[in-house]
Design a protein around this motif. Structure first.
Motif, PDB file in Angstrom:
ATOM      1  N   SER A  36      95.598  99.931 115.751  1.00 38.93           N
ATOM      2  CA  SER A  36      94.232  99.863 115.069  1.00 38.93           C
ATOM      3  C   SER A  36      94.138 101.358 114.443  1.00 38.93           C
ATOM      4  O   SER A  36      94.522 102.480 114.680  1.00 38.93           O
ATOM      5  CB  SER A  36      93.324  99.416 116.027  1.00 38.93           C
ATOM      6  OG  SER A  36      93.105 100.473 116.994  1.00 38.93           O
ATOM      7  N   ALA A  37      93.112 101.385 113.513  1.00 36.03           N
ATOM      8  CA  ALA A  37      92.790 102.349 112.761  1.00 36.03           C
ATOM      9  C   ALA A  37      91.321 102.648 113.138  1.00 36.03           C
ATOM     10  O   ALA A  37      90.435 101.949 113.036  1.00 36.03           O
ATOM     11  CB  ALA A  37      92.779 102.214 111.172  1.00 36.03           C
ATOM     12  N   LYS A  38      91.179 103.894 113.763  1.00 37.20           N
ATOM     13  CA  LYS A  38      89.970 104.476 114.453  1.00 37.20           C
ATOM     14  C   LYS A  38      89.313 105.332 113.354  1.00 37.20           C
ATOM     15  O   LYS A  38      89.885 106.371 113.264  1.00 37.20           O
ATOM     16  CB  LYS A  38      90.101 104.896 115.758  1.00 37.20           C
ATOM     17  CG  LYS A  38      88.840 105.396 116.611  1.00 37.20           C
ATOM     18  CD  LYS A  38      89.084 106.119 117.879  1.00 37.20           C
ATOM     19  CE  LYS A  38      88.134 106.719 118.437  1.00 37.20           C
ATOM     20  NZ  LYS A  38      88.446 107.627 119.484  1.00 37.20           N
ATOM     21  N   PRO A  39      87.898 105.359 113.034  1.00 35.52           N
ATOM     22  CA  PRO A  39      87.416 106.287 112.043  1.00 35.52           C
ATOM     23  C   PRO A  39      87.738 107.687 112.780  1.00 35.52           C
ATOM     24  O   PRO A  39      87.266 107.919 114.140  1.00 35.52           O
ATOM     25  CB  PRO A  39      85.878 105.795 112.244  1.00 35.52           C
ATOM     26  CG  PRO A  39      86.045 104.613 112.420  1.00 35.52           C
ATOM     27  CD  PRO A  39      87.121 104.251 113.524  1.00 35.52           C
ATOM     28  N   TYR A  40      87.881 108.810 111.883  1.00 34.06           N
ATOM     29  CA  TYR A  40      88.226 109.883 112.334  1.00 34.06           C
ATOM     30  C   TYR A  40      87.451 111.054 111.522  1.00 34.06           C
ATOM     31  O   TYR A  40      87.532 110.762 110.302  1.00 34.06           O
ATOM     32  CB  TYR A  40      89.673 110.164 112.274  1.00 34.06           C
ATOM     33  CG  TYR A  40      89.905 111.458 113.040  1.00 34.06           C
ATOM     34  CD1 TYR A  40      90.164 111.740 114.448  1.00 34.06           C
ATOM     35  CD2 TYR A  40      90.475 112.691 112.271  1.00 34.06           C
ATOM     36  CE1 TYR A  40      90.505 112.932 115.101  1.00 34.06           C
ATOM     37  CE2 TYR A  40      90.560 113.741 112.959  1.00 34.06           C
ATOM     38  CZ  TYR A  40      90.762 113.969 114.287  1.00 34.06           C
ATOM     39  OH  TYR A  40      90.995 114.971 115.094  1.00 34.06           O
ATOM     40  N   PRO A  41      86.958 112.222 111.892  1.00 32.84           N
ATOM     41  CA  PRO A  41      87.158 112.553 113.662  1.00 32.84           C
ATOM     42  C   PRO A  41      86.048 111.849 114.365  1.00 32.84           C
ATOM     43  O   PRO A  41      86.182 111.717 115.594  1.00 32.84           O
ATOM     44  CB  PRO A  41      86.433 113.918 113.338  1.00 32.84           C
ATOM     45  CG  PRO A  41      85.670 113.972 112.403  1.00 32.84           C
ATOM     46  CD  PRO A  41      86.233 113.148 111.391  1.00 32.84           C
ATOM     47  N   ASP A  42      84.944 110.982 113.546  1.00 33.06           N
ATOM     48  CA  ASP A  42      84.121 110.261 114.453  1.00 33.06           C
ATOM     49  C   ASP A  42      83.482 109.247 113.265  1.00 33.06           C
ATOM     50  O   ASP A  42      83.483 109.287 112.083  1.00 33.06           O
ATOM     51  CB  ASP A  42      83.150 110.944 115.028  1.00 33.06           C
ATOM     52  CG  ASP A  42      82.297 111.960 114.345  1.00 33.06           C
ATOM     53  OD1 ASP A  42      81.999 111.715 113.019  1.00 33.06           O
ATOM     54  OD2 ASP A  42      82.029 112.977 114.802  1.00 33.06           O
ATOM     55  N   ALA A  43      82.438 108.537 113.864  1.00 37.34           N
ATOM     56  CA  ALA A  43      81.731 107.355 113.088  1.00 37.34           C
ATOM     57  C   ALA A  43      80.964 108.105 112.197  1.00 37.34           C
ATOM     58  O   ALA A  43      80.747 107.658 110.682  1.00 37.34           O
ATOM     59  CB  ALA A  43      81.147 106.262 113.952  1.00 37.34           C
ATOM     60  N   PRO A  94      99.650 123.779 107.214  1.00 37.96           N
ATOM     61  CA  PRO A  94     100.511 124.875 107.775  1.00 37.96           C
ATOM     62  C   PRO A  94      99.982 125.344 109.257  1.00 37.96           C
ATOM     63  O   PRO A  94     100.701 125.819 109.825  1.00 37.96           O
ATOM     64  CB  PRO A  94     100.694 125.816 106.808  1.00 37.96           C
ATOM     65  CG  PRO A  94      99.574 125.895 105.799  1.00 37.96           C
ATOM     66  CD  PRO A  94      99.300 124.396 105.606  1.00 37.96           C
ATOM     67  N   ASP A  95      98.714 125.146 109.273  1.00 33.71           N
ATOM     68  CA  ASP A  95      98.123 125.826 110.464  1.00 33.71           C
ATOM     69  C   ASP A  95      97.886 124.529 111.585  1.00 33.71           C
ATOM     70  O   ASP A  95      97.224 124.928 112.569  1.00 33.71           O
ATOM     71  CB  ASP A  95      96.674 126.381 110.297  1.00 33.71           C
ATOM     72  CG  ASP A  95      95.526 125.203 109.480  1.00 33.71           C
ATOM     73  OD1 ASP A  95      96.270 124.102 109.115  1.00 33.71           O
ATOM     74  OD2 ASP A  95      94.316 125.510 109.244  1.00 33.71           O
ATOM     75  N   GLY A  96      98.451 123.406 111.231  1.00 31.69           N
ATOM     76  CA  GLY A  96      98.221 122.274 112.252  1.00 31.69           C
ATOM     77  C   GLY A  96      96.988 121.668 112.347  1.00 31.69           C
ATOM     78  O   GLY A  96      96.858 120.459 113.283  1.00 31.69           O
ATOM     79  N   ALA A  97      96.323 121.845 111.575  1.00 36.45           N
ATOM     80  CA  ALA A  97      94.884 121.072 111.211  1.00 36.45           C
ATOM     81  C   ALA A  97      94.760 120.164 110.262  1.00 36.45           C
ATOM     82  O   ALA A  97      96.002 120.124 109.530  1.00 36.45           O
ATOM     83  CB  ALA A  97      93.677 122.247 111.062  1.00 36.45           C
ATOM     84  N   LEU A  98      94.056 119.130 110.390  1.00 36.82           N
ATOM     85  CA  LEU A  98      93.997 118.141 109.381  1.00 36.82           C
ATOM     86  C   LEU A  98      92.995 118.565 108.195  1.00 36.82           C
ATOM     87  O   LEU A  98      91.872 118.704 108.583  1.00 36.82           O
ATOM     88  CB  LEU A  98      93.454 117.032 110.013  1.00 36.82           C
ATOM     89  CG  LEU A  98      93.446 115.581 109.246  1.00 36.82           C
ATOM     90  CD1 LEU A  98      94.878 115.093 108.471  1.00 36.82           C
ATOM     91  CD2 LEU A  98      92.782 114.387 109.728  1.00 36.82           C
ATOM     92  N   ASP A 125      90.016 120.469 113.307  1.00 37.33           N
ATOM     93  CA  ASP A 125      90.742 120.950 114.364  1.00 37.33           C
ATOM     94  C   ASP A 125      91.125 119.713 115.170  1.00 37.33           C
ATOM     95  O   ASP A 125      90.530 118.785 115.874  1.00 37.33           O
ATOM     96  CB  ASP A 125      90.050 121.856 115.229  1.00 37.33           C
ATOM     97  CG  ASP A 125      90.603 122.736 116.274  1.00 37.33           C
ATOM     98  OD1 ASP A 125      91.581 121.966 116.793  1.00 37.33           O
ATOM     99  OD2 ASP A 125      90.371 123.809 116.685  1.00 37.33           O
ATOM    100  N   LEU A 126      92.448 119.285 115.269  1.00 40.48           N
ATOM    101  CA  LEU A 126      92.904 118.542 116.109  1.00 40.48           C
ATOM    102  C   LEU A 126      92.927 118.484 117.477  1.00 40.48           C
ATOM    103  O   LEU A 126      93.119 117.285 118.364  1.00 40.48           O
ATOM    104  CB  LEU A 126      94.455 118.050 115.731  1.00 40.48           C
ATOM    105  CG  LEU A 126      94.837 117.644 114.280  1.00 40.48           C
ATOM    106  CD1 LEU A 126      96.300 117.322 114.235  1.00 40.48           C
ATOM    107  CD2 LEU A 126      93.708 116.474 113.705  1.00 40.48           C
ATOM    108  N   ALA A 127      92.687 119.860 118.006  1.00 37.12           N
ATOM    109  CA  ALA A 127      92.688 120.039 119.525  1.00 37.12           C
ATOM    110  C   ALA A 127      91.220 119.505 119.894  1.00 37.12           C
ATOM    111  O   ALA A 127      90.973 119.181 121.093  1.00 37.12           O
ATOM    112  CB  ALA A 127      92.833 121.448 119.923  1.00 37.12           C
TER     113      ALA A 127
END
Length: 365
Positions: A74-81, A106-110, A135-137
């Motif tokens: 499924s597709a979940k809202p990101y980073p939050d609602a 290139p820094d690994g972030a979205l 930040d994906l972490a």
């Protein structure tokens, strides 16, 4: 004798047709459906090194998210609602007003480009135009670059690419490129109303010109852009083509005015109406041909060939090359949506995200 000559002529021709048909069938079978939705239109995709998948969406009804992570089917809202719940009249600094593109940087972030308006021709919201880093972490927004000083009026900030400490963006509404210093946050507009950023051709898809709900031609100026693996070249184009290139050392030099900078712009490839692009480490640029539902390859010298042609590839938008050598293809069908189809909704559900193995390494700048 006449029949014999005819047979001798037709035999190799028939063999050629059969061989050509087989060659066409093989690539079509290489398309792999990765995700499909009966309610969401995905017009961009990106993947992280750990396999996480993110898509940018074009909401067709209230309540649909702008950015989502594909997880557990499924597709979940990101980073939050909250970031996906903007409404008219709300300040746009902490919400997506109209997300237009995304990519793992290139820094690994979205990174997400927010055009700042809910649709083409709609007024910009306060705090709307911005470039957002997530930040994906932590799954939290770490910085939002305000583009209000360079995106005003009819601006439609479209896409982004990186080159060291600089981000390049396109303005598809007020034709120009935007150069953003990622350290200071200062941005400037360049090549405004230059022939290389202005859409001078009709925007075509599946054999017809795109018209809005009022019957007016849809015009999308500076749109797609790519940076070469060595960082030397920026390739860019209006949505309806053709493609130009410019050395980034000139683009990065704030002392060059538009006239001086334009002297370094050169035609590169006669690309057609395009939904999205991607570039691999060899310098090959992949271009989606929206008029003929195919993916083209543009060589480092500007020569064009066909990777795959398939009617399922209706308006492939922002593509992505992952680290395993797959080219991701969001068949967004944007030309069939009511806003770009004279008010008629002709989307053939589901909307599908495909991939195809190309065996190429991505550019990560």
């Amino acid at each position: 004798m006449r029949h014999l000559l005819l047979a001798l002529f037709l035999a190799p021709l028939l063999a050629f047709v059969v061989a050509s048909s087989s060659a066409m069938a093989a690539p079509m079978d290489q398309l792999v459906p990765e995700f499909a939705s009966n309610t969401l239109i995905m017009n961009g995709v990106t993947t992280a090194l750990d396999g996480r998948r993110f898509v940018v969406l074009q909401p067709q009804k209230p309540g649909q998210p702008e950015i989502a992570e594909i997880t557990s089917g499924s597709a979940k809202p990101y980073p939050d609602a909250a970031w996906n719940s903007w409404h008219v009249g709300q300040d746009g600094r902490a919400a997506f007003v109209g997300a237009n593109s995304l990519r793992i940087g290139p820094d690994g972030a979205l990174w997400v480009v927010d055009r700042g308006a809910p649709g083409i021709g709609a007024p910009l919201a306060d705090g709307g135009p911005k470039l957002v880093r997530i930040d994906l972490a932590t799954n939290r927004v770490s910085r939002a670059y305000d583009l209000a000083t360079v995106a005003q009026g009819a601006s439609f900030v479209d896409d982004v690419r990186f080159n060291g400490g600089v981000a390049y963006l396109t303005d598809a509404g007020r034709p120009a490129l935007i150069v953003l210093d990622l350290t200071t946050g200062q941005a400037r507009r360049v090549l405004e109303n230059h022939p290389s950023t202005i859409a001078a051709r009709p925007l075509m898809a599946e054999g017809g010109q795109l018209m809005d709900a009022q019957g007016h031609p849809v015009v999308v100026h500076a749109d797609q852009l790519e940076v070469s693996d060595d960082g030397r070249w920026l390739f860019y184009q209006p949505c309806s083509g053709p493609m130009f290139r410019l050395e980034t050392r000139f683009l990065d030099d704030p002392s060059l005015d538009n006239e001086m900078l334009s002297g370094h712009v050169a035609p590169f490839a006669d690309t057609p109406s395009t939904g999205g692009t991607a570039i691999d480490a060899t310098g090959t640029i992949y271009v989606s041909d929206t008029d003929r539902s195919r993916i083209l390859k543009v060589s480092p010298t500007g020569e064009i060939s066909t990777l795959i042609a398939d009617p399922r590839l209706a308006w492939v938008d922002a593509m992505w090359i992952d680290d395993s050598g797959k080219l991701w293809l969001p068949a967004a069908q944007l030309n069939r949506t009511s806003g770009l189809n004279q008010g008629r909704d002709a989307v053939d559900w589901p909307v599908t995200l495909y991939s195809i193995a190309i065996g190429a390494k991505p550019v990560r700048r």
